[in-house]
Design a protein around this motif. Structure first.
Motif, PDB file in Angstrom:
ATOM      1  N   TYR A   1       0.812  -1.221   0.000  1.00  0.00           N
ATOM      2  CA  TYR A   1       0.000   0.000   0.000  1.00  0.00           C
ATOM      3  C   TYR A   1       0.848   1.274   0.000  1.00  0.00           C
ATOM      4  O   TYR A   1       0.322   2.362  -0.248  1.00  0.00           O
ATOM      5  CB  TYR A   1      -0.947   0.008   1.207  1.00  0.00           C
ATOM      6  CG  TYR A   1      -2.197  -0.799   0.984  1.00  0.00           C
ATOM      7  CD1 TYR A   1      -3.282  -0.264   0.300  1.00  0.00           C
ATOM      8  CD2 TYR A   1      -2.289  -2.108   1.434  1.00  0.00           C
ATOM      9  CE1 TYR A   1      -4.432  -1.007   0.081  1.00  0.00           C
ATOM     10  CE2 TYR A   1      -3.430  -2.872   1.221  1.00  0.00           C
ATOM     11  CZ  TYR A   1      -4.498  -2.307   0.543  1.00  0.00           C
ATOM     12  OH  TYR A   1      -5.646  -3.054   0.319  1.00  0.00           O
TER      13      TYR A   1
ATOM     14  N   VAL B   1      -5.818  -3.741   8.129  1.00  0.00           N
ATOM     15  CA  VAL B   1      -6.638  -2.522   8.181  1.00  0.00           C
ATOM     16  C   VAL B   1      -5.756  -1.288   8.370  1.00  0.00           C
ATOM     17  O   VAL B   1      -6.014  -0.230   7.794  1.00  0.00           O
ATOM     18  CB  VAL B   1      -7.682  -2.621   9.313  1.00  0.00           C
ATOM     19  CG1 VAL B   1      -8.456  -1.316   9.456  1.00  0.00           C
ATOM     20  CG2 VAL B   1      -8.647  -3.771   9.046  1.00  0.00           C
ATOM     21  N   TYR B   2      -4.691  -1.450   9.160  1.00  0.00           N
ATOM     22  CA  TYR B   2      -3.747  -0.345   9.356  1.00  0.00           C
ATOM     23  C   TYR B   2      -3.121   0.074   8.031  1.00  0.00           C
ATOM     24  O   TYR B   2      -3.096   1.260   7.682  1.00  0.00           O
ATOM     25  CB  TYR B   2      -2.646  -0.750  10.342  1.00  0.00           C
ATOM     26  CG  TYR B   2      -1.447   0.164  10.316  1.00  0.00           C
ATOM     27  CD1 TYR B   2      -1.487   1.415  10.944  1.00  0.00           C
ATOM     28  CD2 TYR B   2      -0.273  -0.203   9.646  1.00  0.00           C
ATOM     29  CE1 TYR B   2      -0.394   2.271  10.904  1.00  0.00           C
ATOM     30  CE2 TYR B   2       0.823   0.645   9.605  1.00  0.00           C
ATOM     31  CZ  TYR B   2       0.758   1.877  10.226  1.00  0.00           C
ATOM     32  OH  TYR B   2       1.840   2.719  10.175  1.00  0.00           O
TER      33      TYR B   2
ATOM     34  N   SER C   1      -4.101  -0.537   4.939  1.00  0.00           N
ATOM     35  CA  SER C   1      -5.036  -0.143   3.886  1.00  0.00           C
ATOM     36  C   SER C   1      -5.872   1.083   4.228  1.00  0.00           C
ATOM     37  O   SER C   1      -6.375   1.760   3.317  1.00  0.00           O
ATOM     38  CB  SER C   1      -5.977  -1.312   3.564  1.00  0.00           C
ATOM     39  OG  SER C   1      -6.729  -1.677   4.711  1.00  0.00           O
ATOM     40  N   TYR C   2      -6.014   1.385   5.518  1.00  0.00           N
ATOM     41  CA  TYR C   2      -6.934   2.471   5.892  1.00  0.00           C
ATOM     42  C   TYR C   2      -6.459   3.336   7.054  1.00  0.00           C
ATOM     43  O   TYR C   2      -6.323   4.556   6.924  1.00  0.00           O
ATOM     44  CB  TYR C   2      -8.306   1.864   6.229  1.00  0.00           C
ATOM     45  CG  TYR C   2      -9.348   2.873   6.617  1.00  0.00           C
ATOM     46  CD1 TYR C   2      -9.817   3.813   5.704  1.00  0.00           C
ATOM     47  CD2 TYR C   2      -9.879   2.882   7.916  1.00  0.00           C
ATOM     48  CE1 TYR C   2     -10.781   4.748   6.072  1.00  0.00           C
ATOM     49  CE2 TYR C   2     -10.838   3.803   8.292  1.00  0.00           C
ATOM     50  CZ  TYR C   2     -11.294   4.742   7.363  1.00  0.00           C
ATOM     51  OH  TYR C   2     -12.232   5.667   7.731  1.00  0.00           O
ATOM     52  N   LEU C   3      -6.170   2.701   8.190  1.00  0.00           N
ATOM     53  CA  LEU C   3      -5.880   3.466   9.404  1.00  0.00           C
ATOM     54  C   LEU C   3      -4.627   4.330   9.290  1.00  0.00           C
ATOM     55  O   LEU C   3      -4.539   5.394   9.907  1.00  0.00           O
ATOM     56  CB  LEU C   3      -5.738   2.521  10.602  1.00  0.00           C
ATOM     57  CG  LEU C   3      -6.984   1.744  11.014  1.00  0.00           C
ATOM     58  CD1 LEU C   3      -6.671   0.824  12.180  1.00  0.00           C
ATOM     59  CD2 LEU C   3      -8.115   2.701  11.382  1.00  0.00           C
ATOM     60  N   LYS C   4      -3.658   3.868   8.506  1.00  0.00           N
ATOM     61  CA  LYS C   4      -2.400   4.597   8.369  1.00  0.00           C
ATOM     62  C   LYS C   4      -2.614   6.007   7.830  1.00  0.00           C
ATOM     63  O   LYS C   4      -1.827   6.913   8.090  1.00  0.00           O
ATOM     64  CB  LYS C   4      -1.452   3.820   7.447  1.00  0.00           C
ATOM     65  CG  LYS C   4      -0.039   4.360   7.431  1.00  0.00           C
ATOM     66  CD  LYS C   4       0.860   3.482   6.604  1.00  0.00           C
ATOM     67  CE  LYS C   4       2.288   4.003   6.647  1.00  0.00           C
ATOM     68  NZ  LYS C   4       3.205   3.164   5.870  1.00  0.00           N
ATOM     69  N   GLN C   5      -3.678   6.166   7.067  1.00  0.00           N
ATOM     70  CA  GLN C   5      -3.968   7.463   6.462  1.00  0.00           C
ATOM     71  C   GLN C   5      -4.672   8.416   7.416  1.00  0.00           C
ATOM     72  O   GLN C   5      -4.851   9.596   7.101  1.00  0.00           O
ATOM     73  CB  GLN C   5      -4.834   7.258   5.212  1.00  0.00           C
ATOM     74  CG  GLN C   5      -4.205   6.336   4.179  1.00  0.00           C
ATOM     75  CD  GLN C   5      -5.131   6.055   3.020  1.00  0.00           C
ATOM     76  OE1 GLN C   5      -5.940   6.897   2.649  1.00  0.00           O
ATOM     77  NE2 GLN C   5      -5.032   4.869   2.435  1.00  0.00           N
ATOM     78  N   MET C   6      -5.090   7.923   8.564  1.00  0.00           N
ATOM     79  CA  MET C   6      -5.865   8.726   9.498  1.00  0.00           C
ATOM     80  C   MET C   6      -4.973   9.419  10.525  1.00  0.00           C
ATOM     81  O   MET C   6      -3.944   8.889  10.934  1.00  0.00           O
ATOM     82  CB  MET C   6      -6.905   7.851  10.213  1.00  0.00           C
ATOM     83  CG  MET C   6      -7.915   7.227   9.270  1.00  0.00           C
ATOM     84  SD  MET C   6      -9.092   6.170  10.121  1.00  0.00           S
ATOM     85  CE  MET C   6      -9.999   7.392  11.084  1.00  0.00           C
TER      86      MET C   6
END
Length: 304
Positions: free
Chosen positions: A62, A126-127, A129-134
């Protein structure tokens, strides 16, 4: 060598080392009742590093876009290893890690412990693919997962062996492991924020919402500087309350942990460039290493 770099073999080696130190420098020498024999701890290490390796791979998959800007010289996926091969490796490492975790959970008579491996594996995906961007949330989640690589040893070694007679001893040693896990969480959180500041350009182009993107690199540096005092005060408190009677332990923590932490705080205060924040990240790695190696001090304490 590309595969070893992809799975971050140095980080995996540290995980294995810490788990071995917890068993053979902290628990076994003091005669604490444990649930895992040599094969058992080996399987726990295998499960942990396989799931961690899978997490590193999916993170790199990612991160191809951001890594192309932030560290093009270290880009592996799409350059040395194809994305399809990386995905296959991700699946294999996860299957092995979760499968071994299933076997190990049943071998200690705690089948419910299997869910820990599933949750960690899912969170790593999930980190990436998604959480890392938060904003901040990704940093906190990955730091919790780092701390879990220590806590999981206590869960498998101590909890299944608790009886009414040894409950106090088991919980005392679990608390020691938990304290080390908290230390790992704090240092890793600082390092994650440092990496975000260092990689702000690539992250911004990838549409991520990290702390330096949200509030600016300069303000993020100030937040990082403020947060850097937390481990300083925590380690200082630990020295004054738990180690003050042992001169060797005090010197170890002052020179190899407090010293680098103070140096790191000073460097954070004046850091402005990518190179300076990269250096700070490496210093935090060193602090983490010396912090975990301090488990060896328990062997010294035992001899005395």
């Amino acid at each position: 060598m590309n595969l070893l770099n992809l799975i971050r073999w140095k980080n995996l080696l540290m995980i294995a080392m810490v788990q071995l130190l917890i068993k053979y420098a902290l628990l076994e020498p003091f005669g604490v009742e444990t649930s895992l024999d040599t094969l058992g701890i080996s399987l726990l290490i295998l499960a942990t590093i396989c799931i961690a390796a899978a997490g590193n791979i999916i993170n790199d998959i990612y991160d191809v876009e951001t890594d192309f800007i932030n560290k093009p010289d270290k880009l592996i996926i799409g350059k040395s290893i194809s994305e399809k091969t990386a995905y296959n490796l991700f699946i294999v490492f996860n299957v092995v890690g979760v499968g071994v975790g299933f076997y190990l959970s049943n071998s200690v008579g705690r089948s419910a412990f299997f869910s820990i491996f599933v949750i960690i594996s899912a969170l790593l995906y999930v980190y990436a693919s998604y959480l890392k961007q938060m904003l901040i949330i990704g940093n906190v989640v990955i730091s919790i997962l780092v701390a879990m690589s220590l806590i999981i040893v206590g869960i498998f070694e101590l909890l299944p062996s608790i009886t009414s007679l040894n409950q106090q001893t088991q919980l005392t040693f679990f608390k020691i492991i938990f304290d080390y896990a908290v230390f790992a969480f704090i240092i890793n959180l600082l390092r994650e924020i440092t990496k975000d500041v260092e990689d702000v350009d690539g992250d911004h182009k990838a549409g991520m919402n990290t702390l330096p993107i949200a509030i600016g690199r300069e303000r993020a540096g100030k937040v990082l500087f403020t947060l850097s005092f937390i481990p300083l005060f925590a380690v200082g408190f630990y020295i004054l309350n738990s180690l003050y009677k042992n001169q060797m332990a005090v010197f170890y923590f002052l020179i190899l942990i407090m010293g680098p932490l103070i140096y790191t705080s000073i460097k954070i205060y004046s850091a402005t460039t990518k190179k300076e924040f990269h250096h700070i990240g490496n210093m935090l790695k060193l602090v983490m290493l010396f912090g975990m190696l301090s488990l060896l001090l328990y062997l010294v304490l035992l001899k005395k």
